[in-house]
Design a protein around this motif. Structure first.
Motif, short mmCIF file in Angstrom:
data_model
loop_
_atom_site.label_atom_id
_atom_site.label_comp_id
_atom_site.label_asym_id
_atom_site.label_seq_id
_atom_site.Cartn_x
_atom_site.Cartn_y
_atom_site.Cartn_z
N ASN A 6 0.84 -1.19 0.00
CA ASN A 6 0.00 0.00 0.00
C ASN A 6 0.87 1.24 0.00
O ASN A 6 1.96 1.25 0.57
CB ASN A 6 -0.90 0.06 1.24
CG ASN A 6 -2.12 -0.81 1.14
OD1 ASN A 6 -2.49 -1.42 2.12
ND2 ASN A 6 -2.77 -0.87 0.01
N THR A 7 0.40 2.28 -0.65
CA THR A 7 1.03 3.58 -0.59
C THR A 7 0.18 4.44 0.34
O THR A 7 -1.01 4.64 0.08
CB THR A 7 1.11 4.22 -1.99
OG1 THR A 7 1.92 3.39 -2.82
CG2 THR A 7 1.72 5.62 -1.92
N VAL A 8 0.78 4.92 1.41
CA VAL A 8 0.06 5.68 2.44
C VAL A 8 0.51 7.13 2.37
O VAL A 8 1.71 7.42 2.30
CB VAL A 8 0.34 5.11 3.85
CG1 VAL A 8 -0.39 5.90 4.91
CG2 VAL A 8 -0.04 3.63 3.89
N GLY A 9 -0.44 8.04 2.38
CA GLY A 9 -0.14 9.46 2.40
C GLY A 9 -0.81 10.11 3.59
O GLY A 9 -1.74 9.56 4.19
N CYS A 10 -0.32 11.29 3.95
CA CYS A 10 -0.90 12.06 5.04
C CYS A 10 -0.90 13.52 4.62
O CYS A 10 0.06 13.99 4.03
CB CYS A 10 -0.08 11.87 6.31
SG CYS A 10 -0.74 12.75 7.74
N GLY A 11 -1.99 14.20 4.91
CA GLY A 11 -2.08 15.60 4.54
C GLY A 11 -2.86 16.40 5.55
O GLY A 11 -3.46 15.86 6.48
N TRP A 12 -2.82 17.71 5.37
CA TRP A 12 -3.52 18.65 6.25
C TRP A 12 -4.14 19.72 5.37
O TRP A 12 -3.48 20.28 4.50
CB TRP A 12 -2.54 19.27 7.23
CG TRP A 12 -3.09 20.32 8.11
CD1 TRP A 12 -3.95 20.14 9.16
CD2 TRP A 12 -2.85 21.73 8.06
NE1 TRP A 12 -4.24 21.35 9.76
CE2 TRP A 12 -3.57 22.34 9.10
CE3 TRP A 12 -2.08 22.53 7.23
CZ2 TRP A 12 -3.54 23.70 9.33
CZ3 TRP A 12 -2.05 23.90 7.46
CH2 TRP A 12 -2.78 24.47 8.51
N THR A 13 -5.42 20.00 5.59
CA THR A 13 -6.08 21.06 4.84
C THR A 13 -6.12 22.32 5.69
O THR A 13 -6.60 22.29 6.83
CB THR A 13 -7.51 20.67 4.40
OG1 THR A 13 -8.28 20.34 5.55
CG2 THR A 13 -7.49 19.50 3.45
N ARG A 14 -5.58 23.37 5.15
CA ARG A 14 -5.48 24.64 5.87
C ARG A 14 -6.85 25.23 6.16
O ARG A 14 -7.10 25.76 7.24
CB ARG A 14 -4.67 25.61 5.02
CG ARG A 14 -4.44 26.95 5.65
CD ARG A 14 -3.53 27.77 4.79
NE ARG A 14 -2.42 26.90 4.42
CZ ARG A 14 -1.23 27.30 4.02
NH1 ARG A 14 -1.00 28.55 3.90
NH2 ARG A 14 -0.30 26.45 3.72
N GLU A 15 -7.78 25.13 5.20
CA GLU A 15 -9.08 25.78 5.33
C GLU A 15 -9.87 25.26 6.53
O GLU A 15 -10.42 26.03 7.31
CB GLU A 15 -9.91 25.60 4.06
CG GLU A 15 -9.32 26.25 2.84
CD GLU A 15 -8.17 25.43 2.23
OE1 GLU A 15 -8.13 24.19 2.41
OE2 GLU A 15 -7.29 26.04 1.61
N ASP A 16 -9.97 23.94 6.67
CA ASP A 16 -10.77 23.39 7.77
C ASP A 16 -9.93 22.73 8.86
O ASP A 16 -10.46 22.11 9.77
CB ASP A 16 -11.84 22.43 7.26
CG ASP A 16 -11.27 21.27 6.47
OD1 ASP A 16 -10.04 21.15 6.37
OD2 ASP A 16 -12.07 20.47 5.96
N LYS A 17 -8.60 22.85 8.75
CA LYS A 17 -7.67 22.36 9.78
C LYS A 17 -7.89 20.87 10.08
O LYS A 17 -7.97 20.45 11.22
CB LYS A 17 -7.78 23.20 11.04
CG LYS A 17 -7.37 24.65 10.81
CD LYS A 17 -7.55 25.46 12.06
CE LYS A 17 -7.08 26.87 11.89
NZ LYS A 17 -7.59 27.61 10.77
#
Length: 87
Positions: A6-17
Motif C-alpha cells: 500500500n502507498t500511504v499518504g498524510c495531509g492537512w487542509t489549511r481551510e478546515d484544519k
C-alpha cells in the motif's frame, strides 16, 4: 486496513484544519479535525512493529499519486501542479 504494497499518504487542509490519510491515492476522510498548525514545527514520524519495512518519500521523488482537490478544474489542477514543480 493497510497491507503490503500500500502507498500511504498524510495531509492537512489549511481551510478546515483537518488531518487526513490516503491509501493508494484515495482519501480516507478526516482523521483529526480542528488541528491548528500555525507556528508549529513538525517532523514526520513513522511507527512500526518488529519486522515491518517501509520506503518513505518526502518529495525527493515524484509522488506516486497526485493530490486531487475537490471542485478543482483540470486547468486549475494543471496550474497548481506547474507551480509545485517550480517550488
Amino acid at each position: 486496513r493497510f497491507g503490503q504494497r500500500n502507498t500511504v499518504g498524510c495531509g492537512w487542509t489549511r481551510e478546515d484544519k483537518t488531518v487526513y490519510f490516503t491509501r493508494d491515492g484515495v482519501n480516507l476522510g478526516p482523521a483529526f479535525q480542528g488541528v491548528a498548525l500555525a507556528g508549529l514545527r513538525l517532523a514526520p514520524t513513522l511507527g512500526f512493529c518488529r519486522g515491518v519495512q517501509a520506503t518513505v518519500n518526502f518529495g525527493q521523488e515524484p509522488f506516486k499519486y497526485q493530490l486531487v482537490v475537490e471542485g478543482e478544474s483540470k486547468e486549475e489542477r494543471a496550474r497548481r501542479l506547474e507551480r509545485e514543480k517550480e517550488d
